[in-house]
Design a protein around this motif. Sequence first.
Motif, PDB file in Angstrom:
ATOM      1  N   VAL A 114       0.882  -1.162   0.000  1.00  0.00           N
ATOM      2  CA  VAL A 114       0.000   0.000   0.000  1.00  0.00           C
ATOM      3  C   VAL A 114       0.919   1.211   0.000  1.00  0.00           C
ATOM      4  CG1 VAL A 114      -1.765   1.286   1.250  1.00  0.00           C
ATOM      5  CG2 VAL A 114      -1.836  -1.223   1.224  1.00  0.00           C
ATOM      6  N   TYR A 115       1.011   1.877  -1.125  1.00  0.00           N
ATOM      7  CA  TYR A 115       1.937   2.988  -1.317  1.00  0.00           C
ATOM      8  C   TYR A 115       1.255   4.293  -0.951  1.00  0.00           C
ATOM      9  CZ  TYR A 115       4.795   6.350  -3.979  1.00  0.00           C
ATOM     10  OH  TYR A 115       5.557   7.419  -4.362  1.00  0.00           O
ATOM     11  N   LEU A 116       1.748   4.932   0.115  1.00  0.00           N
ATOM     12  CA  LEU A 116       1.221   6.215   0.558  1.00  0.00           C
ATOM     13  C   LEU A 116       1.953   7.324  -0.189  1.00  0.00           C
ATOM     14  CD1 LEU A 116       0.893   5.655   4.408  1.00  0.00           C
ATOM     15  CD2 LEU A 116      -0.781   5.223   2.593  1.00  0.00           C
ATOM     16  N   GLN A 117       1.244   7.994  -1.071  1.00  0.00           N
ATOM     17  CA  GLN A 117       1.823   9.035  -1.915  1.00  0.00           C
ATOM     18  C   GLN A 117       1.544  10.416  -1.331  1.00  0.00           C
ATOM     19  OE1 GLN A 117      -0.342   7.922  -5.557  1.00  0.00           O
ATOM     20  NE2 GLN A 117       1.692   7.887  -6.493  1.00  0.00           N
ATOM     21  N   GLY A 118       2.576  11.233  -1.306  1.00  0.00           N
ATOM     22  CA  GLY A 118       2.408  12.611  -0.875  1.00  0.00           C
ATOM     23  C   GLY A 118       3.519  13.463  -1.442  1.00  0.00           C
ATOM     24  N   SER A 119       3.292  14.748  -1.473  1.00  0.00           N
ATOM     25  CA  SER A 119       4.313  15.663  -1.985  1.00  0.00           C
ATOM     26  C   SER A 119       5.417  15.840  -0.944  1.00  0.00           C
ATOM     27  CB  SER A 119       3.687  17.020  -2.316  1.00  0.00           C
ATOM     28  OG  SER A 119       3.343  17.699  -1.109  1.00  0.00           O
ATOM     29  N   ARG A 120       6.549  16.307  -1.409  1.00  0.00           N
ATOM     30  CA  ARG A 120       7.660  16.577  -0.500  1.00  0.00           C
ATOM     31  C   ARG A 120       7.244  17.617   0.544  1.00  0.00           C
ATOM     32  NH1 ARG A 120      11.511  19.036   1.490  1.00  0.00           N
ATOM     33  NH2 ARG A 120      13.619  18.286   1.735  1.00  0.00           N
ATOM     34  N   LYS A 121       6.487  18.620   0.132  1.00  0.00           N
ATOM     35  CA  LYS A 121       6.040  19.662   1.061  1.00  0.00           C
ATOM     36  C   LYS A 121       5.120  19.088   2.129  1.00  0.00           C
ATOM     37  CE  LYS A 121       3.739  24.159   1.470  1.00  0.00           C
ATOM     38  NZ  LYS A 121       3.605  23.942   2.877  1.00  0.00           N
ATOM     39  N   GLN A 122       4.136  18.265   1.719  1.00  0.00           N
ATOM     40  CA  GLN A 122       3.235  17.648   2.698  1.00  0.00           C
ATOM     41  C   GLN A 122       4.027  16.887   3.757  1.00  0.00           C
ATOM     42  OE1 GLN A 122       0.961  15.288  -0.197  1.00  0.00           O
ATOM     43  NE2 GLN A 122      -0.897  15.908   0.893  1.00  0.00           N
ATOM     44  N   ILE A 123       4.982  16.113   3.302  1.00  0.00           N
ATOM     45  CA  ILE A 123       5.733  15.261   4.225  1.00  0.00           C
ATOM     46  C   ILE A 123       6.689  16.093   5.074  1.00  0.00           C
ATOM     47  CG2 ILE A 123       7.378  13.357   4.336  1.00  0.00           C
ATOM     48  CD1 ILE A 123       5.763  12.246   1.846  1.00  0.00           C
ATOM     49  N   ALA A 124       7.324  17.102   4.485  1.00  0.00           N
ATOM     50  CA  ALA A 124       8.207  17.979   5.264  1.00  0.00           C
ATOM     51  C   ALA A 124       7.421  18.672   6.376  1.00  0.00           C
ATOM     52  CB  ALA A 124       8.878  19.001   4.355  1.00  0.00           C
ATOM     53  N   ASP A 125       6.198  19.108   6.066  1.00  0.00           N
ATOM     54  CA  ASP A 125       5.353  19.749   7.084  1.00  0.00           C
ATOM     55  C   ASP A 125       5.034  18.776   8.218  1.00  0.00           C
ATOM     56  OD1 ASP A 125       5.384  22.112   5.636  1.00  0.00           O
ATOM     57  OD2 ASP A 125       3.361  21.823   4.797  1.00  0.00           O
ATOM     58  N   ARG A 126       4.795  17.530   7.886  1.00  0.00           N
ATOM     59  CA  ARG A 126       4.516  16.521   8.913  1.00  0.00           C
ATOM     60  C   ARG A 126       5.746  16.260   9.778  1.00  0.00           C
ATOM     61  NH1 ARG A 126       0.886  11.687   6.376  1.00  0.00           N
ATOM     62  NH2 ARG A 126      -0.885  12.960   5.754  1.00  0.00           N
ATOM     63  N   SER A 145      15.169  10.768  -2.852  1.00  0.00           N
ATOM     64  CA  SER A 145      16.104  10.386  -3.919  1.00  0.00           C
ATOM     65  C   SER A 145      16.209   8.859  -4.033  1.00  0.00           C
ATOM     66  CB  SER A 145      17.478  11.018  -3.707  1.00  0.00           C
ATOM     67  OG  SER A 145      18.106  10.505  -2.567  1.00  0.00           O
ATOM     68  N   THR A 146      15.958   8.153  -2.961  1.00  0.00           N
ATOM     69  CA  THR A 146      15.979   6.682  -2.984  1.00  0.00           C
ATOM     70  C   THR A 146      14.679   6.113  -3.528  1.00  0.00           C
ATOM     71  OG1 THR A 146      17.469   6.650  -1.080  1.00  0.00           O
ATOM     72  CG2 THR A 146      16.281   4.617  -1.535  1.00  0.00           C
ATOM     73  N   LEU A 147      13.560   6.813  -3.330  1.00  0.00           N
ATOM     74  CA  LEU A 147      12.241   6.304  -3.693  1.00  0.00           C
ATOM     75  C   LEU A 147      12.135   5.948  -5.167  1.00  0.00           C
ATOM     76  CD1 LEU A 147       9.235   5.778  -2.982  1.00  0.00           C
ATOM     77  CD2 LEU A 147       8.823   8.197  -3.535  1.00  0.00           C
ATOM     78  N   GLU A 148      11.712   4.734  -5.402  1.00  0.00           N
ATOM     79  CA  GLU A 148      11.313   4.263  -6.727  1.00  0.00           C
ATOM     80  C   GLU A 148       9.840   3.880  -6.587  1.00  0.00           C
ATOM     81  OE1 GLU A 148      13.877   0.958  -7.639  1.00  0.00           O
ATOM     82  OE2 GLU A 148      15.646   2.238  -7.775  1.00  0.00           O
ATOM     83  N   PRO A 149       8.927   4.768  -6.992  1.00  0.00           N
ATOM     84  CA  PRO A 149       7.510   4.443  -6.824  1.00  0.00           C
ATOM     85  C   PRO A 149       7.183   3.103  -7.478  1.00  0.00           C
ATOM     86  CG  PRO A 149       7.766   6.728  -7.494  1.00  0.00           C
ATOM     87  CD  PRO A 149       9.118   6.076  -7.628  1.00  0.00           C
ATOM     88  N   PRO A 150       6.282   2.346  -6.859  1.00  0.00           N
ATOM     89  CA  PRO A 150       5.904   1.063  -7.457  1.00  0.00           C
ATOM     90  C   PRO A 150       5.415   1.251  -8.881  1.00  0.00           C
ATOM     91  CG  PRO A 150       5.013   1.256  -5.252  1.00  0.00           C
ATOM     92  CD  PRO A 150       5.569   2.600  -5.620  1.00  0.00           C
ATOM     93  N   GLY A 151       5.691   0.260  -9.688  1.00  0.00           N
ATOM     94  CA  GLY A 151       5.332   0.355 -11.095  1.00  0.00           C
ATOM     95  C   GLY A 151       4.763  -0.942 -11.628  1.00  0.00           C
ATOM     96  N   ALA A 152       4.892  -1.095 -12.930  1.00  0.00           N
ATOM     97  CA  ALA A 152       4.336  -2.241 -13.637  1.00  0.00           C
ATOM     98  C   ALA A 152       4.807  -3.544 -13.013  1.00  0.00           C
ATOM     99  CB  ALA A 152       4.737  -2.186 -15.103  1.00  0.00           C
ATOM    100  N   GLY A 153       3.891  -4.462 -12.882  1.00  0.00           N
ATOM    101  CA  GLY A 153       4.214  -5.783 -12.376  1.00  0.00           C
ATOM    102  C   GLY A 153       4.256  -5.896 -10.865  1.00  0.00           C
ATOM    103  N   GLU A 154       4.062  -4.779 -10.155  1.00  0.00           N
ATOM    104  CA  GLU A 154       4.081  -4.847  -8.696  1.00  0.00           C
ATOM    105  C   GLU A 154       2.646  -4.911  -8.169  1.00  0.00           C
ATOM    106  OE1 GLU A 154       7.357  -2.897  -6.436  1.00  0.00           O
ATOM    107  OE2 GLU A 154       7.361  -1.578  -8.204  1.00  0.00           O
ATOM    108  N   ASN A 155       2.485  -5.623  -7.076  1.00  0.00           N
ATOM    109  CA  ASN A 155       1.194  -5.778  -6.421  1.00  0.00           C
ATOM    110  C   ASN A 155       1.019  -4.601  -5.466  1.00  0.00           C
ATOM    111  OD1 ASN A 155      -1.223  -7.063  -5.771  1.00  0.00           O
ATOM    112  ND2 ASN A 155      -0.269  -8.288  -4.154  1.00  0.00           N
ATOM    113  N   VAL A 156       0.340  -3.549  -5.942  1.00  0.00           N
ATOM    114  CA  VAL A 156       0.306  -2.298  -5.186  1.00  0.00           C
ATOM    115  C   VAL A 156      -1.063  -1.632  -5.249  1.00  0.00           C
ATOM    116  CG1 VAL A 156       1.163  -0.913  -7.130  1.00  0.00           C
ATOM    117  CG2 VAL A 156       1.536  -0.122  -4.792  1.00  0.00           C
ATOM    118  N   LEU A 157      -1.387  -1.005  -4.142  1.00  0.00           N
ATOM    119  CA  LEU A 157      -2.557  -0.149  -4.026  1.00  0.00           C
ATOM    120  C   LEU A 157      -2.001   1.221  -3.663  1.00  0.00           C
ATOM    121  CD1 LEU A 157      -5.706  -0.013  -3.787  1.00  0.00           C
ATOM    122  CD2 LEU A 157      -5.395  -0.555  -1.361  1.00  0.00           C
TER     123      LEU A 157
END
Length: 183
Positions: A114-126, A145-157
């Motif tokens: 379950v990939y929690l997506q947010g902007s850098r600003k949202q997360i910096a504020d948190r 810089s390390t993040l590779e968002p899940p992509g094709a072939g991955e079991n992701v929500l």
Amino acid sequence: MTPFSDEATPNLARIIVVMGVSGCGKSSVGAALAGRLRKPFLDADDYHPPSNIEKMSRGEPLTDDDRWPWLDQFSQVLTDHADEHGTVVSACSALRRAYRDRMLTAAKEPVLFVYLQGSRKQIADRLKVRIDHFMPAALLDSQFSTLEPPGAGENVLEVDIGPPVEAVVQSVLEGLSETAARE
């Protein structure tokens, strides 16, 4: 909510890993999701060896050599809990595809991320208001810089972190229900 990566339907799995960069809400969402499912919740941060915690506390990013044993051990713990309880929910950054693949290999079974997506600003504020955590806000850039968002072939929500935790959890539950209905 963007329900599914690349319009693919995720598969239900006994192991659910809430993932994303530090500060995105993995632990809060994971614990709340586990509560709603009445299943155990495990936080990967609790399984870091002291050397990893010390390194991150000093503001040093972990290397892959730091992560591999931790990911292997945590994945086995997840499998053991799934065997005992049927399903387990966890929080783990799992930022790179190689880390997610490593978890799959070590778990020896499907894992739903379950990939929690947010902007850098949202997360910096948190992160500015977060207390009592060993991961300093100074490492946010290295997380992105390390993040590779899940992509094709991955079991992701994929779920947006903008709404309150309960709304995020409800989005995950709806995604899980949609998936169950398709199987």
